[in-house]
Design a protein around this motif. Structure first.
Motif, PDB file in Angstrom:
ATOM      1  N   ARG A 265       1.064  -1.244  -0.137  1.00 18.12           N
ATOM      2  CA  ARG A 265       0.113   0.065  -0.272  1.00 18.12           C
ATOM      3  C   ARG A 265       1.057   1.114   0.107  1.00 18.12           C
ATOM      4  N   HIS A 297      -7.091  -2.001  -3.389  1.00 14.47           N
ATOM      5  CA  HIS A 297      -7.627  -1.068  -2.325  1.00 14.47           C
ATOM      6  C   HIS A 297      -8.602   0.070  -2.754  1.00 14.47           C
ATOM      7  N   ASP A 303      -4.904   2.128   1.286  1.00 12.97           N
ATOM      8  CA  ASP A 303      -6.111   2.167   2.215  1.00 12.97           C
ATOM      9  C   ASP A 303      -5.743   2.201   3.496  1.00 12.97           C
ATOM     10  N   ASN A 305      -7.801   1.997   6.297  1.00 19.11           N
ATOM     11  CA  ASN A 305      -8.535   1.322   7.282  1.00 19.11           C
ATOM     12  C   ASN A 305      -7.738   0.157   7.773  1.00 19.11           C
ATOM     13  N   ARG A 309      -6.283  -2.495   5.462  1.00 20.90           N
ATOM     14  CA  ARG A 309      -5.121  -2.039   4.606  1.00 20.90           C
ATOM     15  C   ARG A 309      -4.117  -3.065   4.457  1.00 20.90           C
TER      16      ARG A 309
END
Length: 356
Positions: A265, A297, A303, A305, A309
């Protein structure tokens, strides 16, 4: 590799610090020493600066990272992993998340003293402290300064539960301490191995230990009774996602007890750094990889969260999850990581308990 690529660096450009009105200029009279790891860096030499924090052990508030407390002897990291989430933290020190993160390394020589003060404080109960919750505690500068080794000496002195995360085979230098810690079940080691391919390693992590050296570290630590988990982190679609089965098989044969993973990510400034790197180093695959990361994502490169994530969502993320489950069931089904023992620490700390 294209001619316009900075060799030995992950980030291919600097990015402006979002929190600063002015650009940060580094003076040339900082310490400038260190035996290089991995690839030779560009001619813009790495600079080193001592800092003097008042605290060293950090409470980890994120509920999905698997640790409660972390300790980082260094800020910034010369390994140059282009995907590193910790790049953004360099901005809080007045630097950029790109090349600044690799070229300007801050070190904490007072870390062992602060560590001992913390773990011997009145209310401290001996919860596991993980070294390298942010940047690698065995990055190249550690070879000279030995801050991590001195911290391990403190942890062993007090028989304190300890975790380590690293991608550097330099950890084997401290095998003597780690073996003694293992006798009290107070140590686990997490070795980061994102690929079995040296070509991929050179692209993603230019100044890290070679894959061969890291596999040797897994084997040597395991042979000496030190529990090892391999971190395949991150998994990047169309770059290393096809290596899950062979990687798990390889490290299992070398004695690893577990393999964990995260989906890539690209948080904060890392997205800009990664996109620039991809278009310069793997231009034929750049857009496909970026699009597949976004697919994991919800259409974005990041992301935030909790829980989601780290694993992602959608078809690609599910395929990775299923493949990892198959690999672990096939090669690691009878193995577990130990729960570390803090009873030795409690007994040492409490004079009354020492009598029993």
């Amino acid at each position: 590799m294209p001619d316009n690529v900075l060799k030995g660096r992950g980030a291919q450009k600097n990015v402006h610090n979002r929190f600063a009105e002015n650009e940060h200029e580094v003076l040339d009279d900082y310490l400038n020493f260190c035996e290089a790891e991995g690839e030779e860096a560009d001619k813009n030499n790495t600079k080193y600066l001592e800092v003097f924090p008042k605290t060293f052990v950090n409470k980890v508030d994120s509920p999905d990272v698997g640790m409660m407390y972390s300790a980082n002897p260094y800020q910034g990291c010369e390994h140059g992993c282009v995907y590193c989430y910790a790049r953004n933290s360099h901005e809080y020190w007045g630097y950029g998340a790109g090349l600044d993160f690799e070229r300007n390394i801050l070190y904490k020589k007072n870390a062992p003293k602060l560590l001992e003060e913390k773990i011997t404080s009145k209310n401290w109960q001996g919860k596991t402290i993980v070294f390298s919750g942010n940047t690698d505690c065995y990055q190249p500068l550690e070879r000279k300064l030995e801050i991590t080794r001195k911290c391990l000496e403190v942890m062993f002195k007090w028989k304190h539960p300890t975790g380590i995360i690293t991608k550097n085979s330099l950890i084997l230098r401290d095998l003597d301490i780690l073996k003694e810690m293992a006798k009290f079940n107070t140590i686990t080691v997490n070795i980061s191995i994102t690929s079995l391919s040296e070509d991929t390693r050179r692209l993603l992590e230019p100044r890290t230990a070679t894959i061969k050296q890291r596999l040797k570290a897994v084997e040597t630590l395991s042979e000496n009774g030190i529990p090892v988990r391999v971190m395949m982190a991150p998994i990047i679609p169309s770059l290393n996602s096809h290596e899950i089965l062979p990687l798990v098989k390889t490290v299992a044969e070398l004695g690893a007890r577990d393999v964990a993973y995260t989906m890539v990510r690209l948080n904060g400034q890392v997205a800009e750094i990664f996109k620039d790197w991809a278009h310069k180093t793997i231009p034929d695959r750049a857009e496909r990889i970026l699009n597949q990361i976004a697919e994991c994502h919800g259409g974005k490169l990041n992301d935030s969260n909790w829980g989601r994530r780290m694993r992602g969502e959608g078809t690609i993320a599910q395929q990775v999850k299923d493949t990892m489950a198959i690999a672990k069931n096939k090669y690691l089904s009878q193995r577990t990581m130990p729960v570390l023992d803090r009873s030795h620490f409690i007994q040492l700390k409490d004079p009354q308990l020492r009598m029993f």
